[in-house]
Design an enzyme around this catalytic site. Structure first.
Site, PDB file in Angstrom:
ATOM      1  N   VAL A  14      60.304   3.103   3.164  1.00 58.49           N
ATOM      2  CA  VAL A  14      61.006   1.815   3.202  1.00 58.49           C
ATOM      3  C   VAL A  14      61.158   1.321   4.632  1.00 58.49           C
ATOM      4  O   VAL A  14      60.920   0.135   4.930  1.00 58.49           O
ATOM      5  CB  VAL A  14      62.376   1.924   2.511  1.00 58.49           C
ATOM      6  CG1 VAL A  14      63.185   0.639   2.701  1.00 58.49           C
ATOM      7  CG2 VAL A  14      62.201   2.210   1.021  1.00 58.49           C
ATOM      8  N   THR A  89      68.479   9.018   0.697  1.00 58.40           N
ATOM      9  CA  THR A  89      69.695   9.389  -0.037  1.00 58.40           C
ATOM     10  C   THR A  89      69.273  10.303  -1.186  1.00 58.40           C
ATOM     11  O   THR A  89      69.235   9.894  -2.339  1.00 58.40           O
ATOM     12  CB  THR A  89      70.417   8.142  -0.585  1.00 58.40           C
ATOM     13  OG1 THR A  89      69.485   7.353  -1.353  1.00 58.40           O
ATOM     14  CG2 THR A  89      70.972   7.297   0.540  1.00 58.40           C
ATOM     15  N   THR A 130      69.103   3.076  -0.836  1.00 57.05           N
ATOM     16  CA  THR A 130      69.666   2.955  -2.178  1.00 57.05           C
ATOM     17  C   THR A 130      70.919   3.813  -2.246  1.00 57.05           C
ATOM     18  O   THR A 130      70.854   5.041  -2.141  1.00 57.05           O
ATOM     19  CB  THR A 130      68.649   3.395  -3.233  1.00 57.05           C
ATOM     20  OG1 THR A 130      67.495   2.550  -3.131  1.00 57.05           O
ATOM     21  CG2 THR A 130      69.234   3.265  -4.638  1.00 57.05           C
ATOM     22  N   ARG A 167      57.599  -1.580  -4.686  1.00 57.07           N
ATOM     23  CA  ARG A 167      56.810  -0.690  -5.524  1.00 57.07           C
ATOM     24  C   ARG A 167      55.827   0.058  -4.639  1.00 57.07           C
ATOM     25  O   ARG A 167      55.096  -0.561  -3.870  1.00 57.07           O
ATOM     26  CB  ARG A 167      56.036  -1.491  -6.580  1.00 57.07           C
ATOM     27  CG  ARG A 167      56.903  -2.264  -7.559  1.00 57.07           C
ATOM     28  CD  ARG A 167      56.062  -3.263  -8.336  1.00 57.07           C
ATOM     29  NE  ARG A 167      55.473  -4.267  -7.450  1.00 57.07           N
ATOM     30  CZ  ARG A 167      54.527  -5.128  -7.811  1.00 57.07           C
ATOM     31  NH1 ARG A 167      54.033  -5.096  -9.035  1.00 57.07           N
ATOM     32  NH2 ARG A 167      54.064  -6.009  -6.935  1.00 57.07           N
ATOM     33  N   GLN A 279      53.511  -0.011 -20.768  1.00 57.75           N
ATOM     34  CA  GLN A 279      52.333   0.839 -20.848  1.00 57.75           C
ATOM     35  C   GLN A 279      52.787   2.261 -21.199  1.00 57.75           C
ATOM     36  O   GLN A 279      53.409   2.943 -20.382  1.00 57.75           O
ATOM     37  CB  GLN A 279      51.555   0.854 -19.520  1.00 57.75           C
ATOM     38  CG  GLN A 279      50.811  -0.434 -19.225  1.00 57.75           C
ATOM     39  CD  GLN A 279      51.741  -1.566 -18.820  1.00 57.75           C
ATOM     40  OE1 GLN A 279      52.648  -1.384 -18.017  1.00 57.75           O
ATOM     41  NE2 GLN A 279      51.537  -2.741 -19.382  1.00 57.75           N
ATOM     42  N   CYS A 288      62.103   6.876  -7.085  1.00 57.85           N
ATOM     43  CA  CYS A 288      63.153   5.904  -7.407  1.00 57.85           C
ATOM     44  C   CYS A 288      63.769   6.088  -8.792  1.00 57.85           C
ATOM     45  O   CYS A 288      64.970   6.335  -8.908  1.00 57.85           O
ATOM     46  CB  CYS A 288      62.598   4.483  -7.276  1.00 57.85           C
ATOM     47  SG  CYS A 288      62.220   4.010  -5.578  1.00 57.85           S
ATOM     48  N   LYS A 348      51.757   7.734  -9.617  1.00 56.16           N
ATOM     49  CA  LYS A 348      51.141   6.465  -9.990  1.00 56.16           C
ATOM     50  C   LYS A 348      49.977   6.215  -9.045  1.00 56.16           C
ATOM     51  O   LYS A 348      49.865   6.870  -8.001  1.00 56.16           O
ATOM     52  CB  LYS A 348      52.152   5.316  -9.919  1.00 56.16           C
ATOM     53  CG  LYS A 348      52.720   5.080  -8.531  1.00 56.16           C
ATOM     54  CD  LYS A 348      53.721   3.934  -8.495  1.00 56.16           C
ATOM     55  CE  LYS A 348      53.037   2.594  -8.582  1.00 56.16           C
ATOM     56  NZ  LYS A 348      53.959   1.473  -8.331  1.00 56.16           N
TER      57      LYS A 348
END
Length: 449
Positions: A14, A89, A130, A167, A279, A288, A348
């Site tokens: 990030v 975190t 987050t 993402r 999907q 996440c 992914k």
């Protein structure tokens, strides 16, 4: 536009994307991290995470002098108009978010503010990590405590919550062309600074090579601190719920003979539902969804609330990868001595992230049952070996399939989607079982091969 001096604390995924994109739209950015080796690598153009387009962007903005790297927080705080906190975190044993990194940064910011010369404007401290609801007030308290410890309790700052919605695999795009920008604060002046900082993104006025431009404007959502923090958790929990829902439907489809792909398509055409995140497959993983759903459940239980739906979402997800093992046992009877190919390892496509990846859970389960597992991934292979030494990893898709009794599609990389099924079948040993854990291949073509 006004050009800001921006500090970004934390050179993870990030922080890197945030700093590079803010520099790209015209700000002066310094990325800070205590990891000296990582910062030295960045100074010579080595980006430590895999993210399409990021390495080239970091190199470009660094060459233009818009992005610098440092290990010294104090000088960055002194010069910054806005300071982003982008540290990790991690999930605690009870599912809660560990705020120790955020807290350490907040106290350091307080000390740095206390030691700096008097500021013309308050420092806007932006929590992009987050964090659970109430963390904005927690950060503010620690900044004040850090300043008091340094002998100056009257430092001037504003705390703002600005959750990220990036993402992995398209994080640069998501930073420049987001669905929305969410800001939360107790005082308006902090929000006004952030509106000016994000003006090129909100108004889509920065130059881009994309033609046509994907967006003409971006919604700018302002609220209080706790609501902004909750928006992030609620969004990820909803997306995880949607995936678990379609996976539950997929399991029922398999029992009754329905095609979950057709079902998802028909359901997704309903504008109230939409087609994204419908999907069916082996479940969600990554950095996440698992962590954020667990943290939200932990917050609920702090208030003696039982998060029944979220518990079910997690339970369905856990069952998905286990069903792959069950299918293999049903078809192969025993897994001892069987060779199994895992096609894809990252959680992914377009990332090297293996956190909570189904592939590693499946590999461990297969190894315990006496199978020999070979994994293929074009990006995450070397990292997978470091995490699981008994996993054999190759970097050629067809080498992974050679002599395999069964193959599992785990990650729908483009190379896997375009698999030559006839060649795959020619390389495998009977019964030549293919378990498509991502519904990425044509089942009729697979059967024919």
């Amino acid at each position: 536009m006004k050009e800001f001096n921006v500090g970004v604390v934390g050179a993870g995924h990030v922080g890197l994307v945030t700093s590079a994109c803010l520099a790209d739209i015209g700000h002066w950015v310094t990325l800070v991290d205590v990891d000296e080796e990582r910062m030295a690598d960045l100074k010579v153009g080595e980006v430590p995470v895999y993210e399409p387009g990021l390495e080239a962007l970091v190199d470009e903005v660094a060459r233009r002098g818009r992005l610098r790297f440092s290990t010294e927080l104090t000088s960055v705080v002194s010069a910054a108009d806005v300071l982003f906190i982008c540290v990790g975190t991690p999930q605690g044993d009870d599912g809660s978010a560990d705020l120790s990194n955020v807290g350490a940064v907040a106290k350091s910011v307080g000390r740095a503010l206390a030691e700096a010369e008097e500021r013309e404007h308050p420092l806007v401290v932006v929590n992009k990590s987050t964090v659970p609801m109430g963390s904005g007030d927690y950060v503010s308290m620690l900044i004040q405590e850090g300043a008091a410890e340094a002998g100056n309790g009257s430092v001037d700052y504003r705390v703002v919550s600005n959750p990220e919605f990036l993402r992995e695999g398209s994080a640069v795009y998501d930073s420049l062309f987001p669905d929305r920008i969410v800001l939360g604060a107790h005082r308006r002046d902090g929000l006004d600074v952030m509106r000016a900082l994000y003006e090129p993104v909100v108004e889509q006025s920065f130059p881009t090579k994309l033609d046509p431009r994907p967006k003409v404007a971006v919604p700018f959502v302002t609220t209080d601190l706790a609501s902004a923090e909750m928006i992030k958790y609620a969004a990820n929990a909803f997306l995880a719920t949607k995936i678990s829902f379609i996976n539950e439907i997929a399991n029922i489809c398999e029992l009754v003979g329905a095609d979950v792909g057709n079902v998802a398509h028909g359901v997704g055409l309903d504008e109230r539902i939409g087609s994204r995140f419908l999907q069916a497959g082996m479940g969600w993983g990554g950095s996440c969804f698992p962590k954020d759903v667990a943290a939200l459940k932990s917050v609920a239980r702090e208030y003696d609330h039982q998060p029944v739906l979220l518990d079910a979402v997690v339970a369905v997800n856990e069952l998905q990868w286990k069903q792959v093992i069950t299918k293999l046992q049903r078809e192969l009877h025993t897994l001892k001595g069987k060779r199994i190919a895992l096609l894809g390892l990252a959680f992914k496509p377009n990332t090297d992230d293996l956190r909570e990846a189904p592939s590693l859970k499946v590999a461990r389960a297969l190894n315990r049952r006496g199978a020999r597992v070979t994994g293929y991934d074009p990006v995450a292979g070397k990292k997978a070996v470091r995490l699981q030494s008994d996993l054999r990893v190759v970097f050629d898709l067809y080498e992974a399939l050679s002599e395999a009794h069964a193959a599992i599609v785990v990650t729908e990389w483009e190379e896997v989607r375009s698999l030559d099924l006839e060649e795959a079948a020619s390389l495998m040993k009977p019964p030549k079982l293919l378990v498509d854990g991502r519904n990425a291949l044509d089942p009729r073509a697979a059967s024919a091969a």
